[in-house]
Design an enzyme around this catalytic site. Sequence first.
Site, PDB file in Angstrom:
ATOM      1  NE  ARG A 108       4.007  18.556  47.121  1.00 21.62           N
ATOM      2  CZ  ARG A 108       2.766  19.111  47.278  1.00 21.62           C
ATOM      3  NH1 ARG A 108       1.468  18.447  46.688  1.00 21.62           N
ATOM      4  NH2 ARG A 108       2.858  20.873  47.633  1.00 21.62           N
ATOM      5  CG  HIS A 135       3.372  22.550  51.965  1.00 28.33           C
ATOM      6  ND1 HIS A 135       4.678  22.541  50.958  1.00 28.33           N
ATOM      7  CD2 HIS A 135       2.234  22.445  51.697  1.00 28.33           C
ATOM      8  CE1 HIS A 135       3.880  23.385  49.539  1.00 28.33           C
ATOM      9  NE2 HIS A 135       2.314  22.846  50.311  1.00 28.33           N
ATOM     10  CD  GLN A 138       0.473  26.748  51.475  1.00 30.75           C
ATOM     11  OE1 GLN A 138      -0.107  26.220  50.230  1.00 30.75           O
ATOM     12  NE2 GLN A 138      -0.595  28.454  51.339  1.00 30.75           N
ATOM     13  CG  ASP A 230      -3.768  21.370  55.791  1.00 32.70           C
ATOM     14  OD1 ASP A 230      -3.994  21.210  54.932  1.00 32.70           O
ATOM     15  OD2 ASP A 230      -2.891  20.980  55.754  1.00 32.70           O
ATOM     16  CB  CYS A 270      -2.392  25.174  52.710  1.00 38.95           C
ATOM     17  SG  CYS A 270      -2.611  23.092  52.879  1.00 38.95           S
ATOM     18  NE  ARG A 298       3.043  27.049  47.875  1.00 38.20           N
ATOM     19  CZ  ARG A 298       2.336  25.940  47.846  1.00 38.20           C
ATOM     20  NH1 ARG A 298       1.689  25.661  47.533  1.00 38.20           N
ATOM     21  NH2 ARG A 298       4.211  25.463  47.365  1.00 38.20           N
TER      22      ARG A 298
HETATM   23  N1  NVA Z   1      -1.833  18.951  54.607  1.00 36.05           N
HETATM   24  C1  NVA Z   1      -1.751  18.215  53.440  1.00 36.05           C
HETATM   25  C2  NVA Z   1      -1.200  19.678  52.946  1.00 36.05           C
HETATM   26  C3  NVA Z   1      -1.839  19.965  51.164  1.00 36.05           C
HETATM   27  C4  NVA Z   1      -0.678  20.755  50.870  1.00 36.05           C
HETATM   28  C5  NVA Z   1      -0.769  17.011  52.800  1.00 36.05           C
HETATM   29  O1  NVA Z   1       0.037  17.094  53.269  1.00 36.05           O
HETATM   30  O2  NVA Z   1      -1.532  16.347  52.064  1.00 36.05           O
HETATM   31  N1   CP Z   2      -1.108  23.689  48.867  1.00 33.34           N
HETATM   32  C1   CP Z   2      -0.309  22.577  47.953  1.00 33.34           C
HETATM   33  O1   CP Z   2       0.650  23.324  48.169  1.00 33.34           O
HETATM   34  O2   CP Z   2      -1.425  22.920  47.374  1.00 33.34           O
HETATM   35  P1   CP Z   2      -0.862  21.723  46.159  1.00 33.34           P
HETATM   36  O3   CP Z   2      -0.995  19.940  47.064  1.00 33.34           O
HETATM   37  O4   CP Z   2      -1.680  21.212  45.149  1.00 33.34           O
HETATM   38  O5   CP Z   2       0.628  21.650  45.039  1.00 33.34           O
END
Ligand code: NVA
Ligand code: CP
Length: 311
Positions: A108, A135, A138, A230, A270, A298
Amino acid sequence: MTTSLKGKDLLTLADLTPAEVRLVLDTATAQKAAWLAGDRPTPLAGLAVALVFEKPSVRTRVSFEVACSRLGATPVVLSGSDSVFSRGETVADTARVLERYCEAIALRTFEHAKVVEVAEVAAVPVINSLTDDHHPCQGLADLLTIEEHVGALAGVDFAYVGDGNNMANTYLHAGALTGMNVRIATPVGYEPKSEVVAQARAIAGDIGGTITLTHDAHEAVSGANVVATDTWASMGQEAERRTRLRALEPFRVDATLMAAAADGALFMHCLPAHRGEEVTDDVIDSRYSVVFDEAENRLHAQQALLSLLLA
Ligand code: NVA
Ligand code: CP
């Protein structure tokens, strides 16, 4: 017939064919049922999976750790001050080290180019567990959730309302690969990436779904079977938060907007959700909200993915 994903990387959902997406979903469904029935094989016993986090996480971290544990593999988490890219070593050198210990690397990070670079260098499978642009894990969990609740994916009218971010890009791929009709509504200047839209349109053309972009939330949601949103300020965009909140205000998913969707339409997010911003309490807490099923899935989607990449 597609029966394995051995040796593949998952950097975006477009790395998978429609048949490979189907394999992940069917494997997840079977493994979920098997676990509940007490059938708990550990096909990855003795293997290790590196879980590298350069951004915070709850769901991704816990679901990957539990998925590894259920499969018999050891999860090795590197996050925060352990962050593997914080000491000046090149990304390529770090990747070459991790692959000597671990049979897969999940990463990540911010720039999508970094997961691409790790995948180019590492011979082991590399999984994108969120970048600024995509992502895919997800996306797989959300496809599983829609299929469980609606009974199908092809032909589903799927609306995403809000920021054209990593989730919007992911839903474009997810919908195109499974024959959904994807409608994305964003403010002007917040559209999903044009190359992802083009790629999704090309895939959808082959499969039979449609891709529609609009700046009108009501138009996107009208008659939809699924409505998703989101956060308006993703991780890394904290400095833009005030501007984004102003621009995205007309794209809040509230009960009035949901009323334009089809009867019984699902609400998806998500998570983490910012209640009162992109979604109101009465929507996220409604009986049509499947946000915690998405979170649970997930685990099942990633367990299936790991077993198919490594078993
Ligand atoms: N769009 C959000 C998704 C979090 C799971 C982010 O990147 O922070
Ligand atoms: N939806 C998701 O990826 O959650 P986290 O950022 O908590 O891993």
